[in-house]
Scaffold this motif. Structure first.
Motif, PDB file in Angstrom:
ATOM      1  N   GLU A   1     -11.943   4.548 -19.804  1.00 17.41           N
ATOM      2  CA  GLU A   1     -12.260   4.956 -18.210  1.00 17.41           C
ATOM      3  C   GLU A   1     -11.345   4.509 -17.292  1.00 17.41           C
ATOM      4  N   TRP A   2     -10.962   3.184 -17.623  1.00 20.43           N
ATOM      5  CA  TRP A   2      -9.865   2.420 -16.372  1.00 20.43           C
ATOM      6  C   TRP A   2      -8.741   3.469 -16.438  1.00 20.43           C
ATOM      7  N   LEU A   3      -8.190   3.868 -17.663  1.00 18.34           N
ATOM      8  CA  LEU A   3      -6.921   4.596 -17.753  1.00 18.34           C
ATOM      9  C   LEU A   3      -7.112   6.051 -17.176  1.00 18.34           C
ATOM     10  N   ASP A   4      -8.354   6.470 -17.319  1.00 13.54           N
ATOM     11  CA  ASP A   4      -8.667   7.887 -16.773  1.00 13.54           C
ATOM     12  C   ASP A   4      -8.623   8.073 -15.657  1.00 13.54           C
ATOM     13  N   ASN A   5      -8.960   6.695 -14.833  1.00 20.54           N
ATOM     14  CA  ASN A   5      -9.383   6.659 -13.219  1.00 20.54           C
ATOM     15  C   ASN A   5      -7.841   6.266 -12.692  1.00 20.54           C
TER      16      ASN A   5
ATOM     17  N   ALA B   1      -4.136   5.913 -14.543  1.00 15.59           N
ATOM     18  CA  ALA B   1      -3.243   6.416 -14.995  1.00 15.59           C
ATOM     19  C   ALA B   1      -2.965   7.932 -14.707  1.00 15.59           C
ATOM     20  N   LEU B   2      -1.727   8.391 -14.818  1.00 11.28           N
ATOM     21  CA  LEU B   2      -1.370   9.619 -14.470  1.00 11.28           C
ATOM     22  C   LEU B   2      -1.271  10.453 -15.632  1.00 11.28           C
ATOM     23  N   VAL B   3      -2.144  11.411 -15.561  1.00  9.80           N
ATOM     24  CA  VAL B   3      -2.392  12.512 -16.692  1.00  9.80           C
ATOM     25  C   VAL B   3      -1.878  13.821 -15.984  1.00  9.80           C
ATOM     26  N   PRO B   4      -0.934  14.420 -16.555  1.00 12.12           N
ATOM     27  CA  PRO B   4      -0.263  15.621 -15.779  1.00 12.12           C
ATOM     28  C   PRO B   4      -1.256  16.807 -15.841  1.00 12.12           C
ATOM     29  N   LYS B   5      -2.066  17.009 -16.702  1.00  7.56           N
ATOM     30  CA  LYS B   5      -2.844  18.221 -16.567  1.00  7.56           C
ATOM     31  C   LYS B   5      -3.920  18.000 -15.491  1.00  7.56           C
ATOM     32  N   GLU B   6      -4.445  16.767 -15.547  1.00 11.43           N
ATOM     33  CA  GLU B   6      -5.515  16.497 -14.357  1.00 11.43           C
ATOM     34  C   GLU B   6      -4.795  16.606 -12.811  1.00 11.43           C
ATOM     35  N   LEU B   7      -3.546  15.842 -12.723  1.00 11.88           N
ATOM     36  CA  LEU B   7      -2.955  16.115 -11.526  1.00 11.88           C
ATOM     37  C   LEU B   7      -2.815  17.579 -11.119  1.00 11.88           C
ATOM     38  N   ILE B   8      -2.148  18.350 -11.950  1.00 10.86           N
ATOM     39  CA  ILE B   8      -2.147  19.766 -11.714  1.00 10.86           C
ATOM     40  C   ILE B   8      -3.301  20.434 -11.526  1.00 10.86           C
TER      41      ILE B   8
ATOM     42  N   PRO C   1      -1.952   9.747 -21.023  1.00  6.84           N
ATOM     43  CA  PRO C   1      -1.622   9.209 -19.769  1.00  6.84           C
ATOM     44  C   PRO C   1      -0.311   8.447 -19.563  1.00  6.84           C
ATOM     45  N   MET C   2       0.067   8.652 -18.484  1.00  5.35           N
ATOM     46  CA  MET C   2       1.386   8.016 -18.137  1.00  5.35           C
ATOM     47  C   MET C   2       1.111   6.598 -17.581  1.00  5.35           C
TER      48      MET C   2
ATOM     49  N   ASN D   1      -6.136  18.921  -9.934  1.00 10.47           N
ATOM     50  CA  ASN D   1      -6.817  18.489  -8.918  1.00 10.47           C
ATOM     51  C   ASN D   1      -5.834  17.609  -8.098  1.00 10.47           C
ATOM     52  N   PRO D   2      -4.815  18.147  -7.767  1.00 10.63           N
ATOM     53  CA  PRO D   2      -3.949  17.368  -7.092  1.00 10.63           C
ATOM     54  C   PRO D   2      -4.430  16.344  -5.889  1.00 10.63           C
ATOM     55  N   SER D   3      -5.284  16.855  -5.234  1.00  7.47           N
ATOM     56  CA  SER D   3      -5.686  15.907  -3.868  1.00  7.47           C
ATOM     57  C   SER D   3      -6.454  14.802  -4.343  1.00  7.47           C
ATOM     58  N   LYS D   4      -7.219  15.070  -5.688  1.00  2.47           N
ATOM     59  CA  LYS D   4      -8.020  13.724  -6.198  1.00  2.47           C
ATOM     60  C   LYS D   4      -7.107  12.938  -7.001  1.00  2.47           C
ATOM     61  N   GLU D   5      -6.235  13.464  -7.693  1.00  2.75           N
ATOM     62  CA  GLU D   5      -5.483  12.811  -8.568  1.00  2.75           C
ATOM     63  C   GLU D   5      -4.044  12.263  -8.250  1.00  2.75           C
ATOM     64  N   ALA D   6      -4.030  12.398  -6.770  1.00  4.92           N
ATOM     65  CA  ALA D   6      -2.429  12.165  -6.407  1.00  4.92           C
ATOM     66  C   ALA D   6      -2.295  10.605  -6.334  1.00  4.92           C
ATOM     67  N   ILE D   7      -3.602   9.960  -6.085  1.00  8.00           N
ATOM     68  CA  ILE D   7      -3.268   8.346  -6.044  1.00  8.00           C
ATOM     69  C   ILE D   7      -2.713   7.685  -7.258  1.00  8.00           C
ATOM     70  N   ALA D   8      -2.930   8.332  -8.360  1.00  9.25           N
ATOM     71  CA  ALA D   8      -2.580   8.140  -9.723  1.00  9.25           C
ATOM     72  C   ALA D   8      -1.046   7.818  -9.821  1.00  9.25           C
ATOM     73  N   LEU D   9      -0.202   8.507  -8.756  1.00 10.70           N
ATOM     74  CA  LEU D   9       1.183   8.461  -8.904  1.00 10.70           C
ATOM     75  C   LEU D   9       1.662   7.194  -8.335  1.00 10.70           C
ATOM     76  N   PHE D  10       0.782   6.600  -7.745  1.00 10.68           N
ATOM     77  CA  PHE D  10       1.044   5.113  -7.368  1.00 10.68           C
ATOM     78  C   PHE D  10       0.435   4.255  -7.913  1.00 10.68           C
ATOM     79  N   SER D  11      -0.849   4.434  -8.508  1.00 13.32           N
ATOM     80  CA  SER D  11      -1.608   3.421  -9.300  1.00 13.32           C
ATOM     81  C   SER D  11      -0.927   3.108 -10.937  1.00 13.32           C
ATOM     82  N   SER D  12      -0.607   4.404 -11.144  1.00 14.09           N
ATOM     83  CA  SER D  12       0.024   4.347 -12.759  1.00 14.09           C
ATOM     84  C   SER D  12       1.301   3.508 -12.743  1.00 14.09           C
ATOM     85  N   GLN D  13       2.086   3.135 -11.503  1.00 14.51           N
ATOM     86  CA  GLN D  13       3.177   2.279 -11.324  1.00 14.51           C
ATOM     87  C   GLN D  13       2.726   1.020 -11.774  1.00 14.51           C
ATOM     88  N   PHE D  14       1.605   0.541 -11.544  1.00 15.16           N
ATOM     89  CA  PHE D  14       1.234  -0.847 -11.961  1.00 15.16           C
ATOM     90  C   PHE D  14       0.448  -1.011 -13.487  1.00 15.16           C
TER      91      PHE D  14
END
Length: 216
Positions: free
Chosen positions: A41-45, A47-54, A125-126, A56-69
């Motif tokens: 669940e932690w990774l789903d929330n 991590a950056l998952v390409p299909k999920e970003l495509i 997940p990236m 729902n970009p507004s919801k998943e955009a935070i993962a572009l930052f959080s996945s870096q950590f």
């Protein structure tokens, strides 16, 4: 080759580099403390998952930052943090603390977006700071190509330490990433080579432009 240290002293304390390392270590410590059912669940929330970003970009955009950590293993974490420490201190010294932080996160975001573009339907997940750190390495190549990097060189069963010009070390590194990217399938689990390459390129371009601006 594995870098040990460079001959490039800094003028100021690299507070952002140290803070980034600390945050990454603390988050990884929390991550490994999670039981398996919560880790997914932690990774789903975060991590950056390409299909999920495509999708729902507004919801998943935070993962572009959080996945870096986030990091996949202790070796992934230690390797990334060592490269951040080795190359990041000089770039922070050049840019200043706040500008370096913005530069670092920007490189990570661009790297993540490029990797998503290469595999938009991937559900893998990236995670990792590699894209951002690759940007730092690209900047280092532009700003300090003649700096010497003492590196462990593995020659079969023999290991030796050799000072290597940054232009050679980083040139070989990005060449290797490009070769691996050409052979890898970005839809499968593994190293996000396109994130490395794009982070490196945007970091090099940004440092080149900033260097030219400072001379004008």
């Amino acid at each position: 080759m594995f870098p040990l240290h460079d001959d490039n002293p800094t003028q100021d304390t690299s507070v952002v580099v140290y803070a980034l390392i600390l945050v990454n270590v603390l988050i990884f410590g929390y991550q490994v403390s999670l039981p398996n059912f919560q880790l997914g669940e932690w990774l789903d929330n975060w991590a950056l998952v390409p299909k999920e970003l495509i999708a729902n970009p507004s919801k998943e955009a935070i993962a572009l930052f959080s996945s870096q950590f986030l990091h996949a293993s202790i070796f992934h974490l230690v390797g990334n943090m060592w490269f951040l420490y080795l190359f990041g201190n000089n770039i922070e010294d050049q840019l200043g603390h706040w500008k370096f932080l913005f530069f670092y996160l920007l490189c990570g975001v661009v790297a993540g977006l490029v990797q998503v573009i290469t595999a938009p339907m991937s559900l893998v997940p990236m995670v990792g700071a590699s894209g951002a750190i690759s940007g730092v390495m690209g900047a280092y190549l532009v700003r300090f190509p003649r700096a010497r990097i003492l590196s462990l060189v593995f020659l079969g069963i023999f290991i030796t330490a050799i000072p290597i010009p940054a232009a050679v070390f980083l040139g070989l590194w990005i060449a290797g990433q490009t070769i691996y990217a050409a052979m890898a399938n970005p839809n499968l689990p593994g190293v996000a080579y396109f994130a490395h390459i794009s982070g490196f390129v945007i970091g090099a371009i940004a440092m080149f432009l900033l260097s030219r601006r400072s001379k004008d």
